[in-house]
Write a protein that holds these residues in place. Sequence first.
Motif, PDB file in Angstrom:
ATOM      1  N   GLY A 182    -127.193 -25.693  70.060  1.00  0.00           N
ATOM      2  CA  GLY A 182    -126.547 -26.054  68.554  1.00  0.00           C
ATOM      3  C   GLY A 182    -124.826 -25.150  68.588  1.00  0.00           C
ATOM      4  N   SER A 190    -122.245 -27.218  71.139  1.00  0.00           N
ATOM      5  CA  SER A 190    -122.166 -28.200  70.527  1.00  0.00           C
ATOM      6  C   SER A 190    -121.014 -28.039  69.369  1.00  0.00           C
ATOM      7  CB  SER A 190    -123.346 -29.073  69.933  1.00  0.00           C
ATOM      8  OG  SER A 190    -124.296 -29.443  70.983  1.00  0.00           O
ATOM      9  N   SER A 191    -121.276 -27.060  68.616  1.00  0.00           N
ATOM     10  CA  SER A 191    -120.239 -26.701  67.432  1.00  0.00           C
ATOM     11  C   SER A 191    -118.923 -26.435  68.078  1.00  0.00           C
ATOM     12  CB  SER A 191    -120.790 -25.952  66.444  1.00  0.00           C
ATOM     13  OG  SER A 191    -120.045 -25.417  65.754  1.00  0.00           O
ATOM     14  N   TRP A 192    -119.017 -25.516  68.957  1.00  0.00           N
ATOM     15  CA  TRP A 192    -117.577 -25.205  69.596  1.00  0.00           C
ATOM     16  C   TRP A 192    -117.078 -26.410  70.348  1.00  0.00           C
ATOM     17  CZ3 TRP A 192    -114.648 -21.296  69.013  1.00  0.00           C
ATOM     18  CH2 TRP A 192    -115.148 -19.885  68.654  1.00  0.00           C
ATOM     19  N   THR A 228    -117.127 -29.629  69.623  1.00  0.00           N
ATOM     20  CA  THR A 228    -116.569 -30.450  68.363  1.00  0.00           C
ATOM     21  C   THR A 228    -115.373 -29.772  67.926  1.00  0.00           C
ATOM     22  OG1 THR A 228    -118.592 -31.284  67.755  1.00  0.00           O
ATOM     23  CG2 THR A 228    -116.984 -31.666  66.373  1.00  0.00           C
TER      24      THR A 228
END
Length: 85
Positions: free
Chosen positions: A47, A50-52, A54
Motif C-alpha cells: 500500500g 502504491s501510494s508513493w 501515485t
Amino acid sequence: MKSILKNFRVFAAEEDGVALTEYLILLGLLVGGVIATVGLAGESLDGAWSSWSTFWGGLPGPGGGGDTGGDTGGTGGTGGTGGTG
C-alpha cells in the motif's frame, strides 16, 4: 570421518575461522530478520509503494507541467500554387 573432525578442529582453533563463523551467523540472522519483517509487513508495504507511485506519477515533469506531447493542431501544409507552364 576422522579427517573431517580433524579439519573441523583445526578450523575452530584458528581465530580467522572463528571470526568468519561469527560473521556468517550474524549475516544469517540479519537476512532472516529482513525476510521476516518484509513477510509480516508485506501488505502495508504494498500500500505504501502504491501510494508513493501515485504521488510521483502525478507530479509535473521538468518542463513545467502540462501536456507537451501529441498533436498541436497546426495548419497541415501550404497547399499547391499551380504551374506556370
